[in-house]
Every structure is written in structure tokens, then in C-alpha cells.
Design a protein around this motif. Structure first.
Motif, short mmCIF file in Angstrom:
data_model
loop_
_atom_site.label_atom_id
_atom_site.label_comp_id
_atom_site.label_asym_id
_atom_site.label_seq_id
_atom_site.Cartn_x
_atom_site.Cartn_y
_atom_site.Cartn_z
N SER A 220 -10.33 -4.47 2.48
CA SER A 220 -10.09 -4.64 1.11
C SER A 220 -10.23 -3.31 0.77
O SER A 220 -10.96 -2.29 0.99
CB SER A 220 -11.08 -5.65 0.51
OG SER A 220 -10.44 -5.88 -0.86
N THR A 257 1.53 -4.16 -8.60
CA THR A 257 0.49 -5.12 -7.48
C THR A 257 1.29 -6.19 -7.26
O THR A 257 2.21 -6.68 -7.99
CB THR A 257 -0.54 -5.05 -8.31
OG1 THR A 257 -0.59 -5.52 -9.68
CG2 THR A 257 -1.19 -3.49 -8.07
N ARG A 258 0.61 -6.99 -6.39
CA ARG A 258 0.88 -8.43 -5.79
C ARG A 258 0.27 -9.30 -6.77
O ARG A 258 -0.70 -8.96 -7.40
CB ARG A 258 0.63 -8.32 -4.45
CG ARG A 258 1.10 -7.43 -3.51
CD ARG A 258 0.49 -7.54 -2.12
NE ARG A 258 -1.16 -6.94 -2.32
CZ ARG A 258 -1.81 -6.83 -1.36
NH1 ARG A 258 -1.53 -7.07 0.00
NH2 ARG A 258 -3.18 -6.52 -1.57
N ASP A 261 -3.51 -9.25 -6.30
CA ASP A 261 -4.31 -8.20 -6.59
C ASP A 261 -4.88 -8.47 -8.20
O ASP A 261 -4.22 -8.93 -8.89
CB ASP A 261 -3.46 -6.89 -6.71
CG ASP A 261 -2.66 -6.58 -5.08
OD1 ASP A 261 -3.63 -6.90 -4.16
OD2 ASP A 261 -1.72 -5.97 -4.90
N VAL A 273 -8.08 -1.25 -9.72
CA VAL A 273 -7.16 -2.16 -9.15
C VAL A 273 -7.86 -2.65 -7.93
O VAL A 273 -8.14 -1.65 -7.06
CB VAL A 273 -5.92 -1.79 -8.80
CG1 VAL A 273 -5.03 -2.56 -8.42
CG2 VAL A 273 -5.13 -1.25 -10.15
N LEU A 275 -7.61 -4.45 -4.42
CA LEU A 275 -6.37 -4.84 -3.31
C LEU A 275 -7.02 -5.77 -2.15
O LEU A 275 -7.31 -5.17 -1.23
CB LEU A 275 -5.76 -3.59 -2.69
CG LEU A 275 -5.19 -2.68 -4.12
CD1 LEU A 275 -4.86 -1.29 -3.34
CD2 LEU A 275 -4.13 -3.15 -4.63
N THR A 278 -5.94 -5.35 1.86
CA THR A 278 -5.38 -3.97 1.90
C THR A 278 -6.26 -2.90 2.54
O THR A 278 -7.34 -2.73 2.15
CB THR A 278 -4.85 -3.50 0.69
OG1 THR A 278 -4.02 -4.43 0.17
CG2 THR A 278 -3.96 -2.05 0.90
N ALA A 283 -3.55 1.19 0.59
CA ALA A 283 -3.89 1.65 -0.65
C ALA A 283 -3.25 2.76 -1.24
O ALA A 283 -2.82 3.03 -2.56
CB ALA A 283 -5.29 1.53 -0.84
#
Length: 348
Positions: A220, A257-258, A261, A273, A275, A278, A283
Motif C-alpha cells: 500500500s 484515482t480509483r 483510493d 492520497v 492507494l 499499490t 504510486a
């Protein structure tokens, strides 16, 4: 009238409006219930006329009384006390005919308990008891406890219909309260300017992700982002433009972003942010995409002001003792990006 008084008035009117339909339905069924008792004791025609005025006309008088009051909430509470008193009066006048009297007392107690709790119920019950004694006196203190079959049947509509009406009303109110609670929860967790998570909730999400990754060993990453030379933008173009720049960068982050996220406003012109899932390389790729997007577009359509961002990226490390340490490493990378000339991405 100030905003507080206006809100109190509107809430009082909504309360009175919610009572109007159940009262109309309940007293309509109450007419049938009480009329069955009057029929059993061969009451005079005048009693039926007074009953019709009480049960069929009163609901349409109570609503305007509350609506035109300076305090609709208190006015409606008085109307509810009148409801209880009229029910008690008729129960006494029927000589406490067992079935209609019990149904009247029961359904009137139910809505008072729902609306005002034990204290209001006690107040209404006391007024009802005094009215019942007055009605009993009008009937010559003659007890008529036995209920004939037609009287019992006439009591059923009130016993069945009114609780359903009160239940629907309570359900509607509970749904509205749930919606308001969801709105309050949303407002308390989001930043008012950008609509992103505020710092407190974003850090809570970081703490939860830190614990999850520690348990499962999954990667992450976190990005810390700062708008370059933001004070100069504010000083040159004004705070309204500065706010628009912050909103524009927030929207770019949301778009880049997804869905899972988590983007938050960390403070001032700084963003974070999270993630999940990820790694560091992924990133960095995202951070570069964000940096280029900000660099290439006007951040305020009215002034055409442009700007850049500096970004620090950190993947969760086994040596991180807490989520604060994880954020701190990304923050240090951010300041390295600023120290190296800004408008760049640095990894922890």
C-alpha cells in the motif's frame, strides 16, 4: 426573525403537519367506536351531533390553530392534550363501557408515548382522567361496563386503523432521522471546500489501512501533495482564486484515482492520497500523471492562473511503527521535492 426562530417555526409546522393525517384518521375511526357505545345506551341525537363535531370537525380546526400560532410545536402539544381530554370525556360519558373506553385510553396513550415520552404521557393521562370524571358526571354517574356485540365491533376500526396510521407516521419520521444522521455523518467527515475527506477521517482511514496491511502483508502506498507557491497565488489573485485552485486540484486528484483510493485534504493547500494495493512504482506512475495534469491545465477558468504541485510518495515499510510514521516519510519526500525545485515527484 432570526435564523434560529425561523428554523424552530418550520420544525413546529412540520410536526403539526405530521399529526394532521393520523388525527383525522384516528378520530374518524373514533366516531364509529364512540357511536357504538352511544347506540348501546340509547343516547339522544344531540350526543351524536356533538360527537361528530368533536371527531370529524376538530382535526380540521386543530391544524390551522397550530399553523397560525407563533409557536406551532407548543400549540400542537396543546391540541394533543385536547385529544386526550375529549377521549376521556367520551369514555366517562359512556359510563366506562369497557371495550370502547379501553380502546380510547389505549390508542390515545400510544401516540402520546411515541411523541412526548413518559412525562407528556402522564400530563395527557391526568387531563384525560379529569375529563373522564366530568363525562361520568354528565352521564349521571351511571356505570355501563358491559359491552354489547355491536359496541365491540364498532370499536375494532379504531383499534386496528389508528395504530397503523401512527406506525406509518413513526416510520416516516425514523427514515427522515436516518437520512439526517447520514447527512451529518457525511458533513462531519468531508472538507467543506473540496468535498474530499477531511484530515481526521483521512488519517483514520490511514490507520485502518496500516493495520490491514500489517495483518495481510499487502502493499500500500501514500502520496502527499502540496500546491507550489500557493501563498503567492493568494496574494496576487485573492483568496477566491486560491479556493478555486484548491478545488480544481482536488477534482484532478479525484479523477485520477480509483474508486477505492482515498483522497483527503490534509490541511491548507496540502492533500493526501491513500492507494491500497499499490506498490511504490505504481504510486510514482500515478503521481507523475497527477503532476503533469496540474502543470498542463489552468487551475481557475476566470483568471487563467496556472500552477504546479510537488509530491512525495511512500510505500508502507515493515519498519514503520505507525501510520503516522508512514505519512511522515511521504511528507519528508514531499519536502525533498520542494527543495529540489518543486513541480516534481520524490519517493521515500
Amino acid at each position: 426573525m432570526n435564523a434560529v426562530n425561523e428554523r424552530r417555526l418550520e420544525e413546529g409546522l412540520r410536526f403539526a403537519r405530521r399529526i394532521y393525517l393520523p388525527r383525522t384518521v384516528g378520530l374518524g375511526a373514533g366516531f364509529v367506536c364512540i357511536a357504538g357505545g352511544l347506540w348501546q345506551q340509547d343516547a339522544a341525537a344531540l350526543a351524536y351531533v356533538l360527537l361528530a363535531l368533536n371527531t370529524l370537525a376538530w382535526p380540521h380546526l386543530a391544524w390551522p390553530l397550530a399553523r397560525r400560532s407563533r409557536n406551532p410545536y407548543r400549540a400542537e402539544l396543546r391540541n394533543l392534550v385536547v385529544d386526550s381530554m375529549s377521549g376521556g370525556l367520551w369514555a366517562g360519558y359512556l359510563g366506562f363501557n369497557l371495550v370502547p373506553a379501553a380502546v380510547l385510553v389505549g390508542v390515545l396513550a400510544m401516540d402520546k408515548a411515541v411523541i412526548g415520552g413518559p412525562r407528556f404521557l402522564a400530563r395527557c393521562f391526568a387531563a384525560q382522567a379529569l375529563a373522564a370524571l366530568a363525562g361520568f358526571a354528565l352521564a349521571g354517574f351511571e356505570l355501563r361496563l358491559a359491552s354489547a356485540t355491536p359496541t365491540v365491533l364498532a370499536s375494532l376500526p379504531l383499534l386496528l386503523i389508528y395504530p397503523i396510521a401512527v406506525g406509518f407516521n413513526a416510520h416516516s419520521l425514523a427514515r427522515r432521522v436516518r437520512q439526517q444522521n447520514l447527512l451529518l455523518e457525511t458533513l462531519s467527515s468531508t472538507d467543506g471546500l473540496t468535498g474530499l475527506l477531511n484530515r481526521m477521517y483521512w488519517e483514520q482511514a490511514m490507520a485502518a489501512e496500516f493495520a490491514r496491511c500489517r495483518r495481510h502483508g499487502q502493499p500500500s502506498a501514500v502520496m502527499m501533495i502540496d500546491i507550489d507557491h500557493f501563498k503567492a497565488i493568494n496574494d496576487r489573485h485573492g483568496h477566491a482564486t486560491g479556493d478555486e485552485v484548491i478545488r480544481c486540484v482536488a477534482e484532478m486528484l479525484r479523477s485520477a484515482t480509483r474508486g477505492h483510493d482515498l483522497v483527503g485534504r490534509y490541511g491548507g493547500e496540502e492533500f493526501g492520497v491513500l492507494l491500497p494495493g499499490t506498490d511504490l512504482e505504481g504510486a510514482v506512475v500515478l503521481a507523475e500523471r497527477v503532476r503533469r495534469s496540474v502543470e498542463s491545465e489552468a487551475l481557475d477558468s476566470h483568471t487563467g492562473v496556472r500552477g504546479t504541485v510537488s509530491i512525495g510518495v511512500a510505500q508502507l515499510d515493515p519498519d514503520d511503527a505507525s501510520h503516522e510514521a508512514w505519512i511522515s516519510r511521504a511528507d519528508r519526500a514531499l519536502y525533498e521535492a520542494k527543495g529540489a525545485g518543486r513541480n516534481r515527484v520524490e519517493r521515500a
